[in-house]
Scaffold this motif. Structure first.
Motif, PDB file in Angstrom:
ATOM      1  N   THR A  84      -3.297   8.331  -5.294  1.00 48.06           N
ATOM      2  CA  THR A  84      -4.570   9.039  -5.348  1.00 48.06           C
ATOM      3  C   THR A  84      -5.735   8.137  -5.713  1.00 48.06           C
ATOM      4  O   THR A  84      -6.854   8.332  -5.227  1.00 48.06           O
ATOM      5  CB  THR A  84      -4.484  10.171  -6.382  1.00 48.06           C
ATOM      6  N   THR A  85      -5.523   7.169  -6.591  1.00 46.74           N
ATOM      7  CA  THR A  85      -6.631   6.369  -7.121  1.00 46.74           C
ATOM      8  C   THR A  85      -6.607   4.918  -6.647  1.00 46.74           C
ATOM      9  O   THR A  85      -7.602   4.212  -6.817  1.00 46.74           O
ATOM     10  CB  THR A  85      -6.635   6.406  -8.656  1.00 46.74           C
ATOM     11  N   ASN A  86      -5.507   4.462  -6.072  1.00 44.66           N
ATOM     12  CA  ASN A  86      -5.475   3.143  -5.449  1.00 44.66           C
ATOM     13  C   ASN A  86      -5.957   3.230  -4.001  1.00 44.66           C
ATOM     14  O   ASN A  86      -5.704   4.212  -3.312  1.00 44.66           O
ATOM     15  CB  ASN A  86      -4.048   2.574  -5.453  1.00 44.66           C
ATOM     16  N   ASP A  87      -6.605   2.190  -3.550  1.00 50.71           N
ATOM     17  CA  ASP A  87      -7.017   2.110  -2.148  1.00 50.71           C
ATOM     18  C   ASP A  87      -5.778   1.908  -1.278  1.00 50.71           C
ATOM     19  O   ASP A  87      -4.997   0.987  -1.524  1.00 50.71           O
ATOM     20  CB  ASP A  87      -7.980   0.927  -1.977  1.00 50.71           C
ATOM     21  N   PRO A  88      -5.549   2.735  -0.267  1.00 52.28           N
ATOM     22  CA  PRO A  88      -4.387   2.560   0.598  1.00 52.28           C
ATOM     23  C   PRO A  88      -4.311   1.178   1.232  1.00 52.28           C
ATOM     24  O   PRO A  88      -3.203   0.666   1.465  1.00 52.28           O
ATOM     25  CB  PRO A  88      -4.564   3.651   1.657  1.00 52.28           C
ATOM     26  N   VAL A  89      -5.457   0.568   1.519  1.00 51.68           N
ATOM     27  CA  VAL A  89      -5.443  -0.781   2.084  1.00 51.68           C
ATOM     28  C   VAL A  89      -4.811  -1.758   1.096  1.00 51.68           C
ATOM     29  O   VAL A  89      -3.997  -2.606   1.462  1.00 51.68           O
ATOM     30  CB  VAL A  89      -6.869  -1.234   2.465  1.00 51.68           C
ATOM     31  N   LYS A  90      -5.185  -1.637  -0.179  1.00 53.58           N
ATOM     32  CA  LYS A  90      -4.633  -2.535  -1.187  1.00 53.58           C
ATOM     33  C   LYS A  90      -3.151  -2.279  -1.419  1.00 53.58           C
ATOM     34  O   LYS A  90      -2.367  -3.211  -1.601  1.00 53.58           O
ATOM     35  CB  LYS A  90      -5.404  -2.370  -2.510  1.00 53.58           C
ATOM     36  N   ILE A  91      -2.747  -1.015  -1.414  1.00 50.09           N
ATOM     37  CA  ILE A  91      -1.316  -0.725  -1.532  1.00 50.09           C
ATOM     38  C   ILE A  91      -0.555  -1.358  -0.379  1.00 50.09           C
ATOM     39  O   ILE A  91       0.491  -1.988  -0.570  1.00 50.09           O
ATOM     40  CB  ILE A  91      -1.067   0.797  -1.563  1.00 50.09           C
TER      41      ILE A  91
END
Length: 368
Positions: A84-91
């Motif tokens: 929810t709070t992490n950027d999907p790109v970074k994940i």
């Protein structure tokens, strides 16, 4: 069947000594726990993700990358990756990088976490928690599965011609479990994609989690991924063991009573009656864990928490020794008995790669 350890990385005062470990000591202790898990033959080490005291694991990929360099066989996972709070790109990029460093020994448990203030810390609105989980994961899947992504949604800026790097190892994305302790929407999400569902059932009565897992299994079949019995389920657990059950209860009670999570409410005995917490002998842990299959059906992954509430590292390592030497070998044998042949094992990088290659292989020519 996979067995392992999960930690939430809390920094809690030892009620027996009054001493609180430093963050440095707690981080190093988590590494020692992971190494011990591999040493005694467990399959999985998972770390939580928190961004607030009294927790230290704010960067799971840093921790797991370090553990990857010091282990050979252990599957490295998360108890929660905050979708929810992490950027999907970074994940997408962080866990693909970890996947390469760990030779594929990586999967994730996606979740919303249990700390409400984390949302505004990362510029998000907690009232959009479910919608964030749905949209962000949909984007993450595309980033891992498509070389070039064009995307537009509600919660982040659009992407045009974007390629996430590095690409997943061997072109196979890490396996994802969706973790939930209360939200049927997350069980539905896991079922829709044919992913795993991890019910960390350490806090609430089994009836609550039976409803969630039954929903997941039924919807997994509804979406055409297999029968309800073939759905991929993981469970949590919590144990404290001694040779004598009275000694276990006497030693663990102060940690329970002073726990910021468990203490301050019902008694230890009531808590053990209502949740998977087992404080007793290795035989009692085996007996109670075997009841999980009766409650939830055949499942694929069992993780235990053994290090919370201020327990000293030496004691935690003793717990892991008992798990590896006395508990898990019996559980492996017992869970294997009468397990239907069509119930799959927990996916690994190797099994996902083999399934992909088998699906891509040309079919044989028909016999004339």
């Amino acid at each position: 069947m996979q067995f392992g350890i999960f930690t939430v990385g809390d920094v809690t005062t030892d009620p027996a000594t009054g001493r609180t470990p430093t963050e440095y000591e707690r981080i190093k202790a988590m590494v020692a726990i992971a190494l011990k898990a591999e040493e005694v033959g467990l399959d999985v080490f998972a770390t939580g993700e928190h961004h607030n005291p009294p927790f230290v694991p704010s960067s799971p990929t840093t921790m797991l990358g370090y553990v990857a360099a010091r282990t050979d066989r252990l599957i490295l996972s998360t108890a929660t990756t905050l979708i929810t709070t992490n950027d999907p790109v970074k994940i997408a990029e962080d866990y693909a990088m970890l996947q390469h460093l760990a030779d594929g020994r990586v999967d994730l448990v996606m979740g919303r976490g249990n700390t409400g203030p984390v949302y505004p810390w990362f510029g998000k609105d907690i009232r959009e928690g479910i919608n964030l989980a749905i949209e962000n994961y949909a984007l993450l899947r595309r980033l891992w599965r498509e070389d070039v992504v064009n995307w537009e949604g509600k919660f982040r800026t659009p992407l045009q011609g974007f390629t996430s790097t590095p690409r997943p190892l061997d072109g196979v994305a890490p396996f994802v479990w969706h973790g939930s302790i209360r939200s049927p929407e997350i069980a539905e999400q896991a079922a829709y994609y044919g992913d795993g569902f991890f019910a960390n059932n350490i806090f609430w009565p089994k009836e609550h989690f039976q409803r969630l897992i039954t929903l997941y299994r039924e919807r997994y079949a509804h979406y055409g991924h297999g029968t309800p019995e073939q759905a991929i389920v993981g469970l949590g657990g919590q144990v404290y063991m001694r040779r004598n059950s009275q000694d276990a209860v006497r030693e663990f009670r102060p940690f329970f009573d002073h726990s910021p999570v468990m203490g301050g409410g019902i008694s230890l005995e009531e808590y053990m009656e209502q949740t998977p917490l087992t404080v007793g002998t290795p035989e009692q842990v085996i007996e109670k864990t075997l009841t999980f299959r009766e409650h939830f059906g055949d499942y694929q992954r069992q993780l235990f928490n053994v290090d919370g509430g201020g327990l000293p590292l030496e004691t935690v390592l003793e717990q892991i020794d008992m798990l590896g030497e006395e508990v898990v070998p019996v559980l492996r044998e017992e869970f294997a008995q009468n397990r239907p042949a069509d119930v799959p094992d927990a996916p690994t990088h190797a099994s996902l790669l083999a399934a992909r290659d088998a699906a891509d292989a040309p079919s044989a020519d028909p016999v004339a």
